[in-house]
Structure formats: C-alpha cells, structure tokens
Design a protein around this motif. Sequence first.
Motif, mmCIF file in Angstrom:
data_model
loop_
_atom_site.group_PDB
_atom_site.id
_atom_site.type_symbol
_atom_site.label_atom_id
_atom_site.label_comp_id
_atom_site.label_asym_id
_atom_site.label_seq_id
_atom_site.Cartn_x
_atom_site.Cartn_y
_atom_site.Cartn_z
ATOM 1 N N PHE A 236 0.837 -1.203 0.000
ATOM 2 C CA PHE A 236 0.000 0.000 0.000
ATOM 3 C C PHE A 236 0.874 1.257 0.000
ATOM 4 C CE2 PHE A 236 -2.119 3.253 2.653
ATOM 5 C CZ PHE A 236 -3.137 3.584 1.772
ATOM 6 N N THR A 300 -5.470 8.718 -3.432
ATOM 7 C CA THR A 300 -4.962 8.276 -2.133
ATOM 8 C C THR A 300 -6.108 7.895 -1.196
ATOM 9 O OG1 THR A 300 -3.066 9.764 -2.403
ATOM 10 C CG2 THR A 300 -3.509 8.928 -0.191
ATOM 11 N N GLN A 303 -7.659 4.582 -2.433
ATOM 12 C CA GLN A 303 -6.810 3.434 -2.124
ATOM 13 C C GLN A 303 -6.791 3.154 -0.624
ATOM 14 O OE1 GLN A 303 -5.547 1.434 -4.275
ATOM 15 N NE2 GLN A 303 -4.581 0.139 -2.722
ATOM 16 N N ASN A 307 -7.920 -0.320 1.060
ATOM 17 C CA ASN A 307 -7.005 -1.050 1.942
ATOM 18 C C ASN A 307 -7.636 -1.304 3.313
ATOM 19 O OD1 ASN A 307 -4.188 -2.074 2.259
ATOM 20 N ND2 ASN A 307 -4.202 -0.603 3.942
#
Length: 314
Positions: A236, A300, A303, A307
């Motif tokens: 990540f 960002t 993601q 995650n």
Amino acid sequence: MAIAENLRGPAAGRPSAADARRYWLQAKRNQLTPYMFIAPNMALFSVFVFFPLLYALYISLREWSLIDTPRYIGLENYVRLANDALFWQSLRNTLVFSVATVPMSLAIGLLLAVALNRDLVGRTLLRSIYFLPVVISNVATAVIAAWLFNDNYGVINTLLQRIGLGPVAWLSSPRWALFSLIVTTLWVRIGFCMVVYLAALQSISPTYYDAAKMDGATRWQQFRYITWPLLRPATFLLLILGVIYSFQVFDLIYVMTGGGPGFSTTMIVQYIYQAAFVSSEMGYASAMGMVLFVMILLFTLMQWRVNRRVEDVA
C-alpha cells in the motif's frame, strides 16, 4: 476535635485549592505535550505546503504573468483547461506512464526482495547495485540513460547492430520514446521497492513458516497465505508513493526527451512548467496544479478506503 478536622481535610477526599490548581496544570500539560511535539512539523507543513496550496488556489482564479497585477477572472482557467487538448494528452501520457511503471516496479522489486532475502553469495553487493540508482540524482540517471538510448551512438543500438538487428529510434520516435522513459524509470524505482519489501519480509516471524511447513504447505502456499497478506501495508505504501512519483515526474523526462518528439512524452507536470515559466501563464498553471492535487488526493483516499476494507475483511 483536631482529629475530626483532619478527617474533613484533604486526607478525607477534599483537595485544597493549591492541589486542585496543580492537578489542573498537570492535566493541561499532559494535553498540550503532544501538540508541542508536532508543532515544529506543523509549522513547516504550513509554510511550505498549506499556504502555497491556498495561494495556488487564489492564483488559479486569476490571470497573472508574474510581472503584472493579478486580475480576477473566476473559473475561466478551469473552463479553458477542460477544452485544452494538450492538457488531456499530457494527462493521458501521465496515466499510461503510471500504469506501466507502478505495477511493474512493485512486481520486480518484490521478486528481487524475495530472491535477495535468502542466503546468497554476493547478496550485499547485489542489493547495493540494485539500490544505487535511488541515491543518484535523477538528472545524472537521465543523462546516462540518454547516452544508452541515443539513436546514433547509443550502447543499446550498437549491441543491436552487432547481433544483426537494425538501430531503433529510441528517443526520436513517438512509438519508442515513452518506452525508453518507462524502462529508465523502472531502473530507478525497483531499488527503492526492493529495500521496502526486504524490510517487510525480515519483519515476518519465522514461526509462521515453521507452522506452515509442519502442515505441509508448499512454497507457493506459504507465499500466498503468509507472505503476501503480511506485505500488504508495504505494498500500500509503495503503491501510493509510486503513483505520486509518476504524477510528479519531471526532471528525468525533461533531460531525456524534453517532452518530445512532438508532445508524445509530455507529462502533466512538464505542461504545468511550460505554462508557468515559458508562457508566463501563472493562473492557468495554478489551475492545472490544483487539478493534479485533487486527482492525487482522490486516488490516495480511494486506495486508503480499499485497503481499510481489505484489512477489515481479513
């Protein structure tokens, strides 16, 4: 009587005014201590990131050539940007560059980390060789790569001619120029990915693998169900840093191709540079900078949410 007064005093659960003030100051000190530690970082962040960001937003709503007085024009820069074919081409080049470099740099970096995490002759030397491009200036790396890929006297074309293959226009052909930049970027990035993955691999407890071996797990099953899930935080981190690097790449491309031939390798940051310092359109360049900032921020956040969701499921 004195005994009864002492029982009614601080020892009986009623602190004096001085004790109460001391407790209040102690509580405030405990609350303020974390802010005192982060204050220097926040001050630097505000001076070099937050205030410039607000000023860029302010300039993006104006027409300014650096030497005259900024003139308010509302959203005209953003409307112009939406109809600018060169902006969309630079954005498309940036997306292609990111898709080609980020996953491959992660994959190659992971393979190298797994290979160099074992007992191997010359392991330290190999790690240093792969990591060397990371500590070299991007400009120096770009000069070396431009020499290697040079159409006329480059080492790669010389080797191709010796094995009977014709020379390739690595830097002067729109077809091959972007490919040359992608290969050079991978050369720079895989060392960093390898080091991060190596640190993550060495933090995994060997007891997991010992237990898996006792259960008869194969090497692939150990990687699939132990190594890869525990490498997710490192992946990540590298994914976010890789995308940010790809969207902000400038010096490497500026030295190797200058954005050409034509407009085939011009990335969005280079187009912003041209608008700001070649065409002196600071307002338009600031508008493109704000769009780039929003794109990286949205990616960002997206993601990060993905995650978090994967970690919750795991």
